[in-house]
Scaffold this motif. Structure first.
Motif, PDB file in Angstrom:
ATOM      1  N   HIS A 150       0.846  -1.201   0.000  1.00  0.00           N
ATOM      2  CA  HIS A 150       0.000   0.000   0.000  1.00  0.00           C
ATOM      3  C   HIS A 150       0.876   1.244   0.000  1.00  0.00           C
ATOM      4  CE1 HIS A 150      -2.867   3.028   1.486  1.00  0.00           C
ATOM      5  NE2 HIS A 150      -3.814   2.212   1.029  1.00  0.00           N
ATOM      6  N   GLU A 151       0.368   2.265  -0.614  1.00  0.00           N
ATOM      7  CA  GLU A 151       1.063   3.549  -0.697  1.00  0.00           C
ATOM      8  C   GLU A 151       1.484   4.067   0.679  1.00  0.00           C
ATOM      9  OE1 GLU A 151       0.133   7.933  -2.641  1.00  0.00           O
ATOM     10  OE2 GLU A 151      -1.536   6.595  -2.187  1.00  0.00           O
ATOM     11  N   ARG A 152       0.633   3.913   1.676  1.00  0.00           N
ATOM     12  CA  ARG A 152       0.905   4.442   3.013  1.00  0.00           C
ATOM     13  C   ARG A 152       2.173   3.823   3.619  1.00  0.00           C
ATOM     14  NH1 ARG A 152       2.165   7.681   6.224  1.00  0.00           N
ATOM     15  NH2 ARG A 152       1.371   7.732   8.338  1.00  0.00           N
ATOM     16  N   PHE A 153       2.366   2.509   3.432  1.00  0.00           N
ATOM     17  CA  PHE A 153       3.553   1.851   3.979  1.00  0.00           C
ATOM     18  C   PHE A 153       4.824   2.381   3.304  1.00  0.00           C
ATOM     19  CE2 PHE A 153       0.239  -1.518   4.519  1.00  0.00           C
ATOM     20  CZ  PHE A 153       0.175  -1.475   5.898  1.00  0.00           C
ATOM     21  N   ALA A 154       4.765   2.590   2.005  1.00  0.00           N
ATOM     22  CA  ALA A 154       5.916   3.139   1.281  1.00  0.00           C
ATOM     23  C   ALA A 154       6.209   4.565   1.758  1.00  0.00           C
ATOM     24  CB  ALA A 154       5.646   3.118  -0.222  1.00  0.00           C
ATOM     25  N   GLU A 155       5.156   5.335   1.908  1.00  0.00           N
ATOM     26  CA  GLU A 155       5.266   6.728   2.350  1.00  0.00           C
ATOM     27  C   GLU A 155       6.016   6.845   3.684  1.00  0.00           C
ATOM     28  OE1 GLU A 155       1.626   9.479   1.374  1.00  0.00           O
ATOM     29  OE2 GLU A 155       1.441   8.626   3.371  1.00  0.00           O
ATOM     30  N   ILE A 156       5.724   5.947   4.595  1.00  0.00           N
ATOM     31  CA  ILE A 156       6.351   5.962   5.921  1.00  0.00           C
ATOM     32  C   ILE A 156       7.865   5.773   5.826  1.00  0.00           C
ATOM     33  CG2 ILE A 156       6.564   4.639   8.082  1.00  0.00           C
ATOM     34  CD1 ILE A 156       3.490   4.165   7.847  1.00  0.00           C
ATOM     35  N   GLU A 157       8.306   4.998   4.852  1.00  0.00           N
ATOM     36  CA  GLU A 157       9.740   4.696   4.716  1.00  0.00           C
ATOM     37  C   GLU A 157      10.507   5.751   3.920  1.00  0.00           C
ATOM     38  OE1 GLU A 157      11.119   2.364   6.509  1.00  0.00           O
ATOM     39  OE2 GLU A 157       9.153   1.716   7.235  1.00  0.00           O
ATOM     40  N   ALA A 158       9.826   6.756   3.413  1.00  0.00           N
ATOM     41  CA  ALA A 158      10.477   7.823   2.643  1.00  0.00           C
ATOM     42  C   ALA A 158      11.136   8.815   3.602  1.00  0.00           C
ATOM     43  CB  ALA A 158       9.473   8.511   1.726  1.00  0.00           C
ATOM     44  N   THR A 159      12.206   8.375   4.228  1.00  0.00           N
ATOM     45  CA  THR A 159      12.941   9.193   5.194  1.00  0.00           C
ATOM     46  C   THR A 159      14.435   9.095   4.901  1.00  0.00           C
ATOM     47  OG1 THR A 159      13.166   7.378   6.773  1.00  0.00           O
ATOM     48  CG2 THR A 159      11.209   8.774   7.000  1.00  0.00           C
ATOM     49  N   GLY A 160      15.213   9.874   5.601  1.00  0.00           N
ATOM     50  CA  GLY A 160      16.672   9.825   5.449  1.00  0.00           C
ATOM     51  C   GLY A 160      17.086  10.025   4.004  1.00  0.00           C
ATOM     52  N   ALA A 161      17.890   9.102   3.479  1.00  0.00           N
ATOM     53  CA  ALA A 161      18.369   9.201   2.097  1.00  0.00           C
ATOM     54  C   ALA A 161      17.221   9.155   1.089  1.00  0.00           C
ATOM     55  CB  ALA A 161      19.361   8.078   1.805  1.00  0.00           C
ATOM     56  N   TRP A 162      16.078   8.648   1.510  1.00  0.00           N
ATOM     57  CA  TRP A 162      14.919   8.538   0.613  1.00  0.00           C
ATOM     58  C   TRP A 162      13.875   9.632   0.859  1.00  0.00           C
ATOM     59  CZ3 TRP A 162      13.815   2.641   1.590  1.00  0.00           C
ATOM     60  CH2 TRP A 162      14.867   1.884   1.058  1.00  0.00           C
ATOM     61  N   GLN A 163      14.215  10.671   1.599  1.00  0.00           N
ATOM     62  CA  GLN A 163      13.222  11.683   1.969  1.00  0.00           C
ATOM     63  C   GLN A 163      12.617  12.410   0.770  1.00  0.00           C
ATOM     64  OE1 GLN A 163      15.184  14.311   4.657  1.00  0.00           O
ATOM     65  NE2 GLN A 163      16.383  15.318   3.070  1.00  0.00           N
ATOM     66  N   ASP A 164      13.307  12.435  -0.353  1.00  0.00           N
ATOM     67  CA  ASP A 164      12.772  13.088  -1.543  1.00  0.00           C
ATOM     68  C   ASP A 164      12.024  12.119  -2.451  1.00  0.00           C
ATOM     69  OD1 ASP A 164      13.815  15.520  -0.734  1.00  0.00           O
ATOM     70  OD2 ASP A 164      15.707  15.189  -1.792  1.00  0.00           O
ATOM     71  N   ALA A 165      11.965  10.860  -2.058  1.00  0.00           N
ATOM     72  CA  ALA A 165      11.278   9.854  -2.875  1.00  0.00           C
ATOM     73  C   ALA A 165       9.772   9.917  -2.624  1.00  0.00           C
ATOM     74  CB  ALA A 165      11.804   8.465  -2.549  1.00  0.00           C
ATOM     75  N   ARG A 166       9.034   9.457  -3.611  1.00  0.00           N
ATOM     76  CA  ARG A 166       7.576   9.442  -3.507  1.00  0.00           C
ATOM     77  C   ARG A 166       7.072   8.045  -3.858  1.00  0.00           C
ATOM     78  NH1 ARG A 166       9.912  11.618  -7.429  1.00  0.00           N
ATOM     79  NH2 ARG A 166       9.476  11.147  -9.592  1.00  0.00           N
ATOM     80  N   PRO A 167       5.953   7.644  -3.251  1.00  0.00           N
ATOM     81  CA  PRO A 167       5.394   6.335  -3.582  1.00  0.00           C
ATOM     82  C   PRO A 167       5.030   6.246  -5.059  1.00  0.00           C
ATOM     83  CG  PRO A 167       4.404   7.184  -1.576  1.00  0.00           C
ATOM     84  CD  PRO A 167       5.191   8.313  -2.194  1.00  0.00           C
ATOM     85  N   SER A 168       5.290   5.095  -5.640  1.00  0.00           N
ATOM     86  CA  SER A 168       5.010   4.851  -7.048  1.00  0.00           C
ATOM     87  C   SER A 168       4.232   3.546  -7.176  1.00  0.00           C
ATOM     88  CB  SER A 168       6.332   4.774  -7.818  1.00  0.00           C
ATOM     89  OG  SER A 168       6.094   4.485  -9.173  1.00  0.00           O
ATOM     90  N   ARG A 169       3.054   3.620  -7.770  1.00  0.00           N
ATOM     91  CA  ARG A 169       2.165   2.464  -7.935  1.00  0.00           C
ATOM     92  C   ARG A 169       2.596   1.638  -9.144  1.00  0.00           C
ATOM     93  NH1 ARG A 169      -3.629   2.691 -10.444  1.00  0.00           N
ATOM     94  NH2 ARG A 169      -4.570   0.788  -9.630  1.00  0.00           N
ATOM     95  N   ILE A 170       2.622   0.321  -8.969  1.00  0.00           N
ATOM     96  CA  ILE A 170       2.981  -0.588 -10.047  1.00  0.00           C
ATOM     97  C   ILE A 170       1.880  -1.634 -10.176  1.00  0.00           C
ATOM     98  CG2 ILE A 170       4.646  -2.306 -10.841  1.00  0.00           C
ATOM     99  CD1 ILE A 170       6.760  -0.771  -9.175  1.00  0.00           C
ATOM    100  N   LEU A 171       1.221  -1.658 -11.326  1.00  0.00           N
ATOM    101  CA  LEU A 171       0.201  -2.673 -11.582  1.00  0.00           C
ATOM    102  C   LEU A 171       0.880  -3.996 -11.909  1.00  0.00           C
ATOM    103  CD1 LEU A 171      -2.346  -0.646 -13.738  1.00  0.00           C
ATOM    104  CD2 LEU A 171      -2.486  -1.217 -11.307  1.00  0.00           C
TER     105      LEU A 171
END
Length: 139
Positions: free
Chosen positions: A67-88
């Motif tokens: 789920h997008e929310r779980f990915a969002e939570i991990e967007a910290t530190g070196a990944w703070q500028d990353a955004r969730p991306s959906r993959i079908l």
């Protein structure tokens, strides 16, 4: 529902907390089941492409979440500028091109990273599990 018609599902904060608190095996099973059920998975993407983490053995690994929310939570530190991306699954994940990319790059898949805790597997193993039967390993 076909995988092309995958629809966003609501995940409550209680479910987020409960799922993130599961042990690694149970969180892995939860992720595989939810990904199969909803026909999509999520990763983090920056301007340079997908975020990559290194396994304990130094291999590149692409983290995925159900789920997008779980990915969002991990967007910290070196990944703070990353955004969730959906993959079908059918259009983007279950393709020969995707399998070839993982093979060419020697990359694995990190399933449901939560903090530093996760389980990694080969791309083909994750695909087989997603295509397989639901697993009853999480509470």
């Amino acid at each position: 529902m076909s995988e092309k018609e995958a629809m966003a599902w609501f995940v409550s904060e209680e479910e987020v907390d409960r799922a993130r608190a599961l042990d690694v095996d149970a969180r892995y099973a939860y992720a595989i089941d939810k990904i199969r059920e909803h026909g999509e998975l999520w990763t983090l993407e920056s301007d340079d492409g997908w975020v990559v983490r290194r396994t304990d053995h130094g291999l590149p690994s692409i983290p995925i979440w159900p789920h997008e929310r779980f990915a969002e939570i991990e967007a910290t530190g070196a990944w703070q500028d990353a955004r969730p991306s959906r993959i079908l699954l059918v259009d983007d994940w279950f393709t020969e091109g995707r399998a070839a990319w993982f093979e060419k790059n020697g990359a694995t898949v990190t399933v449901f990273l939560s903090g530093a805790s996760s389980m990694c597997a080969d791309f083909s193993t994750v695909v087989e599990l997603i295509r397989g039967e639901a697993r009853d390993r999480y509470p």
